[in-house]
Design a protein around this motif. Structure first.
Motif, PDB file in Angstrom:
ATOM      1  N   PHE A 118      -6.052  -6.823   0.454  1.00 15.20           N
ATOM      2  CA  PHE A 118      -6.653  -5.502   0.663  1.00 15.20           C
ATOM      3  C   PHE A 118      -8.151  -5.629   0.925  1.00 15.20           C
ATOM      4  O   PHE A 118      -8.686  -4.991   1.841  1.00 15.20           O
ATOM      5  CB  PHE A 118      -6.394  -4.612  -0.555  1.00 15.20           C
ATOM      6  CG  PHE A 118      -6.899  -3.203  -0.374  1.00 15.20           C
ATOM      7  CD1 PHE A 118      -6.082  -2.241   0.200  1.00 15.20           C
ATOM      8  CD2 PHE A 118      -8.175  -2.839  -0.762  1.00 15.20           C
ATOM      9  CE1 PHE A 118      -6.539  -0.935   0.386  1.00 15.20           C
ATOM     10  CE2 PHE A 118      -8.644  -1.546  -0.585  1.00 15.20           C
ATOM     11  CZ  PHE A 118      -7.827  -0.593  -0.012  1.00 15.20           C
ATOM     12  N   ILE A 125       0.836  -1.203   0.000  1.00 15.97           N
ATOM     13  CA  ILE A 125       0.000   0.000   0.000  1.00 15.97           C
ATOM     14  C   ILE A 125       0.870   1.251   0.000  1.00 15.97           C
ATOM     15  O   ILE A 125       0.646   2.194  -0.756  1.00 15.97           O
ATOM     16  CB  ILE A 125      -0.945   0.008   1.222  1.00 15.97           C
ATOM     17  CG1 ILE A 125      -2.022  -1.071   1.080  1.00 15.97           C
ATOM     18  CG2 ILE A 125      -1.598   1.381   1.384  1.00 15.97           C
ATOM     19  CD1 ILE A 125      -3.045  -0.789   0.019  1.00 15.97           C
ATOM     20  N   HIS A 141      -7.882   2.838  -5.307  1.00 18.32           N
ATOM     21  CA  HIS A 141      -6.650   2.346  -4.702  1.00 18.32           C
ATOM     22  C   HIS A 141      -6.510   0.842  -4.879  1.00 18.32           C
ATOM     23  O   HIS A 141      -5.397   0.323  -4.982  1.00 18.32           O
ATOM     24  CB  HIS A 141      -6.614   2.749  -3.237  1.00 18.32           C
ATOM     25  CG  HIS A 141      -6.822   4.228  -3.055  1.00 18.32           C
ATOM     26  ND1 HIS A 141      -5.922   5.165  -3.521  1.00 18.32           N
ATOM     27  CD2 HIS A 141      -7.843   4.937  -2.529  1.00 18.32           C
ATOM     28  CE1 HIS A 141      -6.378   6.382  -3.258  1.00 18.32           C
ATOM     29  NE2 HIS A 141      -7.538   6.269  -2.659  1.00 18.32           N
TER      30      HIS A 141
END
Length: 585
Positions: free
Chosen positions: A520, A375, A507
């Protein structure tokens, strides 16, 4: 050249100076319809003016074009002006529905216009004269023919009604425009009128050198369900020369191959679209399971199990129809005794059917560290993040976070403040922060600098009261909140939650591989708090966080597949409540 164009519609072929005659009753029948037009002289002009028609050389011409329809229309108009044509040379009057019976004045109106429903098409074909009368009556309707044909698609009108409209257009203009032809094609495909689809396809190949993607998609859809399905594959190849085909294009071709037992070809197309990062439609996946029922084939079985793992890796939830197909396929596997049950998983994560505990939602330390590193590298430090913030501001925020103890909850201030319109945004945020602060949690609120200006929505005394209950970081007004939200939450540790209704889709797209995306999703579902109920001054309630992972999972002798009872748009933090439990007895 004139002979080439007319003879093509009569079922003749021209090879050099030799004319080869072969029977083509369908072409002859269609061409004969031209002579049912009321204006016989118009038919003569069709044939005599066709000298300017240019035959298409399939070896040198691509049919696909990315031009807009308006550009195509303008181009055709300029081309016609250059020729000096006053009527089109192209024989499109073969859409005439024949001599429609004239209806008496006492009969009901053929269609009506209402503010609610718009134009409603006639129920029966009209003659050219009747259409002209209606067109004149509703001359205030811009592009009458287009609007009418769109309504025919909406109301699923009879093909004969559409033909009668196009007959009027051909009589008046001497041609059927590209847009009308494509709309008629859409109606034919909707009604599975294969003969008409074939006719339009053959006309398009002769009439237009280039097509737009929308027309290609319609043709692929229409041809893939017919005995001419291989021609849809050729159209797919044409698209690939200039752009990536859509998942619907691939899906239609896959279903065409499966319907004709070309299973290997179907899987080649399936893996090709995955390589292009296209997510298959659920009905495409269903076609594979429907084809595999009662078939003993180890390779086919491996491919179908691979589809289930694909659903797992990409957190895709089947609809109820696909779920039923999966269930029936398992139960039909020769030599294996699978049985499927519909169930709901308890809060503890235990399946009441097989007593199997589902995978935990919590990441272990290794998984958490992998996700945190990815990330920070691919989302927070990636070049895309600086489109709505600056390196200096991001560095300032990182220093801010590192100089404070770890937080328990990171709050997207503006997102939470807009959850209700019954109170000012500042009061809504104060209510939520006060509720969480009562639990002695360390809170960080991410805000914008305009929240400090004292506007009616952001009153200074209320903002000051909120700042006493939580730490605040005010970013620039144009900055993006998400990078700050992700960094602060991950930096604080695996215990830290975040509060927002944002889906964080952008994202996820930045993450480089399926493993990281899976981590995620898992982390997001286990850490994202959602405000489910807010009654100002009375009650605040958050959606409970799950303890188990809601993805397709297997132990070898069991499969658990979460599915949607209805195909509805769902937030990424929401998960299905219904499961298919499959056991091998």
């Amino acid at each position: 050249m004139a002979f080439f164009y007319v003879s093509s519609f009569l079922g003749l072929q021209t090879l050099g100076k030799y004319h080869l005659f072969w029977p083509a009753p369908r072409f002859q029948q269609l061409f004969a319809i031209i002579f049912r037009l009321h204006n016989r002289e118009h038919v003569k002009s069709f044939i005599t003016t066709s000298q300017s028609a240019v035959p298409v050389d399939p070896n040198t011409t691509h049919m696909l074009s990315t031009k807009t329809r308006s550009e195509r229309r303008d181009g055709e108009k300029r081309e016609g002006m250059a020729r000096g044509d006053t009527s089109s040379p192209h024989p499109f009057s073969l859409f005439s529905a024949g001599a429609a019976k004239r209806r008496s004045k006492n009969q009901e109106e053929p269609f009506m216009i209402s503010k609610r429903n718009g134009i409603q098409p006639p129920e029966k074909p009209l003659s050219v004269e009747e259409w002209e009368e209606l067109r004149e009556e509703f001359k205030a309707v811009s592009k009458f023919e287009y609007v009418m044909l769109e309504q025919m698609i909406k109301y699923n009108s009879s093909i004969d009604v559409a033909k009668s409209l196009l007959s009027m257009v051909a009589t008046r203009k001497g041609d059927i425009s590209y847009n009308l032809l494509v709309k008629y094609l859409a109606l034919c495909i909707k009604q599975e009128q294969l003969a008409e689809v074939f006719d339009v396809f053959d006309i398009i190949k002769l009439r237009f050198k280039t097509l737009e993607p929308g027309a290609y998609s319609l043709l692929i859809k229409g041809l893939s369900g017919s005995d001419r399905w291989r021609e849809a594959l050729l159209l797919l190849e044409e698209i690939k020369k200039v752009m990536t085909p859509s998942k619907a294009n691939y899906g239609d071709c896959i279903k065409g191959a499966l319907n004709n037992q070309e299973i290997n070809l179907a899987y080649e197309l399936y893996h090709e679209m995955l390589a292009k990062e296209l997510i298959p439609n659920l009905d495409t996946l269903q076609a594979f399971f429907d084809t595999g029922k009662c078939v003993k084939d180890d390779q086919l079985k491996s491919e179908l199990l691979g589809i289930l793992l694909y659903l797992r890796e990409n957190q895709i939830y089947p609809g109820e129809t696909l779920m039923q197909s999966i269930k029936l396929w398992f139960e039909s596997i020769p030599g294996e005794k699978w049985k499927g049950y519909i169930t709901t998983i308890t809060n503890s994560g235990k399946c009441p059917v097989c007593n199997q505990h589902l995978e935990t939602i919590h990441l272990n330390e290794e998984e958490y560290n992998i996700l945190k590193a990815k990330i920070i590298k691919d989302v927070i430090q990636g070049t895309d993040v600086f489109r709505k913030t600056t390196p200096q501001e991001l560095e300032e925020f990182r220093n801010f976070v590192e100089n404070h103890p770890p937080y328990d909850i990171v709050i997207d201030g503006l997102n939470v403040a807009k959850v209700s319109n019954r109170r000012s945004e500042s009061q809504t945020l104060l209510d939520v922060v006060s509720h969480l602060a009562q639990k002695n949690l360390r809170l960080l609120v991410l805000g914008r600098k305009h929240m400090l200006t004292g506007s009616p929505n952001w009153k200074r005394p209320i903002v000051a009261a909120t700042q006493k209950k939580a730490d605040f970081f005010f970013a620039e007004n144009v900055s993006e909140d998400d990078p700050f939200l992700l960094y602060a939450t991950l930096h604080s540790g695996n215990h830290c939650k975040f509060l927002t209704r944002d889906l964080l889709r952008d994202h996820k797209a930045c993450l480089p591989d399926s493993l990281t995306r899976h981590l995620f999703f898992k982390w997001q579902r286990g850490h994202q708090m959602v405000l489910s109920h807010y009654w100002p001054g009375k009650r605040i309630k958050f959606q409970p966080l799950p303890t188990y992972d809601t993805v397709v999972q297997t132990t070898g002798d069991t499969w658990h597949i979460p599915y949607d009872e209805q195909l509805v748009e769902r937030y990424s933090y929401e998960v299905p409540t219904k499961w298919l439990c499959l056991q091998r007895k």
